[in-house]
Design an enzyme around this catalytic site. Structure first.
Site, PDB file in Angstrom:
ATOM      1  N   ARG A 113       0.873  -1.188   0.000  1.00 53.35           N
ATOM      2  CA  ARG A 113       0.000   0.000   0.000  1.00 53.35           C
ATOM      3  C   ARG A 113       0.901   1.226   0.000  1.00 53.35           C
ATOM      4  NH1 ARG A 113      -5.345   1.285   3.531  1.00 53.35           N
ATOM      5  NH2 ARG A 113      -6.116  -0.183   1.960  1.00 53.35           N
ATOM      6  N   HIS A 141      -7.618   0.768  -6.265  1.00 55.68           N
ATOM      7  CA  HIS A 141      -7.812  -0.058  -5.064  1.00 55.68           C
ATOM      8  C   HIS A 141      -8.444  -1.379  -5.524  1.00 55.68           C
ATOM      9  CE1 HIS A 141      -8.122  -1.195  -1.029  1.00 55.68           C
ATOM     10  NE2 HIS A 141      -9.042  -0.358  -0.574  1.00 55.68           N
ATOM     11  N   GLN A 144     -10.221  -4.018  -3.131  1.00 55.16           N
ATOM     12  CA  GLN A 144     -11.540  -3.589  -2.671  1.00 55.16           C
ATOM     13  C   GLN A 144     -12.612  -3.970  -3.690  1.00 55.16           C
ATOM     14  OE1 GLN A 144     -12.345  -1.891   0.337  1.00 55.16           O
ATOM     15  NE2 GLN A 144     -14.384  -2.495  -0.335  1.00 55.16           N
ATOM     16  N   ASP A 235     -17.510   6.877  -1.125  1.00 53.21           N
ATOM     17  CA  ASP A 235     -16.208   6.779  -0.455  1.00 53.21           C
ATOM     18  C   ASP A 235     -15.921   8.157   0.149  1.00 53.21           C
ATOM     19  OD1 ASP A 235     -13.646   6.031   0.368  1.00 53.21           O
ATOM     20  OD2 ASP A 235     -12.777   5.981  -1.644  1.00 53.21           O
ATOM     21  N   CYS A 275     -16.536   1.467   1.017  1.00 52.00           N
ATOM     22  CA  CYS A 275     -15.344   0.638   1.250  1.00 52.00           C
ATOM     23  C   CYS A 275     -14.872   0.714   2.696  1.00 52.00           C
ATOM     24  CB  CYS A 275     -14.229   1.058   0.305  1.00 52.00           C
ATOM     25  SG  CYS A 275     -13.814   2.806   0.410  1.00 52.00           S
ATOM     26  N   ARG A 303     -13.570  -8.980   1.953  1.00 51.62           N
ATOM     27  CA  ARG A 303     -12.163  -8.714   1.675  1.00 51.62           C
ATOM     28  C   ARG A 303     -11.357  -9.991   1.955  1.00 51.62           C
ATOM     29  NH1 ARG A 303     -10.279  -3.487   1.497  1.00 51.62           N
ATOM     30  NH2 ARG A 303      -8.502  -4.613   0.670  1.00 51.62           N
TER      31      ARG A 303
HETATM   32  N1   CP Z   1     -11.362  -0.409   2.699  1.00 51.14           N
HETATM   33  C1   CP Z   1     -10.067  -0.468   3.055  1.00 51.14           C
HETATM   34  O1   CP Z   1      -9.163  -0.647   2.227  1.00 51.14           O
HETATM   35  O2   CP Z   1      -9.848  -0.323   4.373  1.00 51.14           O
HETATM   36  P1   CP Z   1      -8.414  -0.091   5.053  1.00 51.14           P
HETATM   37  O3   CP Z   1      -7.920   1.253   4.578  1.00 51.14           O
HETATM   38  O4   CP Z   1      -8.683  -0.110   6.535  1.00 51.14           O
HETATM   39  O5   CP Z   1      -7.495  -1.176   4.618  1.00 51.14           O
HETATM   40  N1  NVA Z   2     -10.220   6.503  -1.247  1.00 56.12           N
HETATM   41  C1  NVA Z   2      -9.833   6.077   0.075  1.00 56.12           C
HETATM   42  C2  NVA Z   2     -10.048   4.618   0.249  1.00 56.12           C
HETATM   43  C3  NVA Z   2      -9.704   4.083   1.610  1.00 56.12           C
HETATM   44  C4  NVA Z   2      -9.883   2.613   1.740  1.00 56.12           C
HETATM   45  C5  NVA Z   2      -8.389   6.458   0.326  1.00 56.12           C
HETATM   46  O1  NVA Z   2      -7.554   6.289  -0.574  1.00 56.12           O
HETATM   47  O2  NVA Z   2      -8.071   6.936   1.425  1.00 56.12           O
END
Ligand code: CP
Ligand code: NVA
Length: 316
Positions: A113, A141, A144, A235, A275, A303
């Site tokens: 990430r 993502h 997700q 989101d 999400c 997930r």
């Molecule tokens: N939805 C999601 O990716 O959650 P986290 O940021 O907690 O991993």
């Molecule tokens: N769009 C959000 C998703 C978090 C799971 C972010 O990138 O923070």
């Protein structure tokens, strides 16, 4: 005749686009089977599938769901995890390519990430024997979207001819939904304020792999986007890394809140999706979040099952 599309091996999962529509559908089938088998615990047929294998976690941004589910998935498949401190993604102590080339001598896969998608791609190309999984970048993502498609399939059955409406920022989550839904024959309507639309190249990419007449359509008015939709998704308005813009974005996105009035513009059966993490009374009201339409914790549960399927698909 052998179907070579189904038989090729996929090294990395950096984008939903790394899978063909058939591979995506097959991965969701596998996820559903793994979900059903979970009650068997150590007697599940896949309980030792990753025995002796290691999956590293390299997270430069916070995560509850993604990190927890990948760690649990790896262990429930009999594998082990390795924590790679975030500082090594900075490439300061040594180049990121060298980090990747070290890791591939010891482990099988890495879940990353970070901010720039290019960083994940760099790890993947520097280490040809390391499976690289995108656990969220500024652009996409994809993990997700896998869970979201499984959740939709559980609730709606076949997604062919269905419509998902996404209301808000044309961000990483929206991009991966745009890649995934049309592959399964589901149209995506995206309503965003000016300047925050889904990028044009994402719409083009999504349409290239669309099946069964599915479309990606952009809207300005969220009520138009949700009309006729089977599910309404939102989101956060400011993603990780955009914290400084949060106050300005609250004003820009004020008319894009998913609330009772917006859900009333969708069919009465429409699901609510997010999400997570969610900011109540910003992108969604507490009322909609807690309503019977909300499937947000199904998404979170899924997930785990979809990531297990992903690990098996890449590493088997
Ligand atoms: N939805 C999601 O990716 O959650 P986290 O940021 O907690 O991993
Ligand atoms: N769009 C959000 C998703 C978090 C799971 C972010 O990138 O923070």
């Amino acid at each position: 005749m052998a179907n070579t599309e189904l038989e090729r091996s996929v090294k990395d999962f950096i984008s939903v686009r790394d899978l063909s529509p058939a591979e995506l559908a097959r991965l969701l089938d596998l996820s559903a089977g793994l979900k059903a088998d979970r009650r068997l615990r150590r007697r599940a047929p896949t309980a030792d599938a990753l025995a002796g294998r290691h999956v590293a976690m390299l997270f430069e941004k916070p995560s509850l769901r993604t990190r927890s589910t990948f760690e649990i998935a790896t262990r429930e498949l009999g594998g082990d995890t390795l924590d790679v401190p975030a500082q090594f993604a900075e490439g300061i102590r040594e180049p990121l390519q060298d980090v990747a080339r070290n890791l591939e001598r010891w482990i099988d896969a890495i879940v990353v990430r970070t901010y720039a998608q290019a960083k994940v791609m760099m790890i993947a190309s520097a280490a040809p024997n390391l499976h690289v999984i995108n656990a969220l970048t500024d652009d996409e993502h994809p993990c997700q979207a896998l869970a979201d498609m499984l959740t939709l399939r559980e609730r709606l059955g076949s997604l062919r001819g269905r419509t998902l409406a996404y209301v808000g920022d044309g961000n990483n989550t929206a991009t991966s939904l745009a890649h995934a839904a049309p592959m399964l024959g589901m149209s995506l309507h995206v309503a965003s304020p000016a300047g925050y639309e889904l990028p044009a190249h994402v719409v083009e990419e999504a349409m290239r792999s669309a099946r069964d007449g599915a479309l990606v359509r952009l809207f300005r008015d969220p009520r138009e986007a949700v009309a006729g939709a089977d599910a309404v998704y939102t989101d956060v308005w400011a993603s990780m890394g955009e914290e400084k813009e949060a106050a300005a974005r609250k004003l820009v996105f004020a008319d894009y809140q998913v609330n009772r009035a917006l859900m009333a513009a969708a069919p009465g059966s429409a699901l609510f999706m997010h999400c997570l993490p969610a900011h109540r009374e910003e992108e969604v009201t507490a009322e909609v979040f807690e309503s019977p339409a909300s499937v947000v914790f199904d998404q979170a549960e899924n997930r785990l099952h979809t990531e297990k399927a992903l690990l098996l698909t890449l590493l088997s």
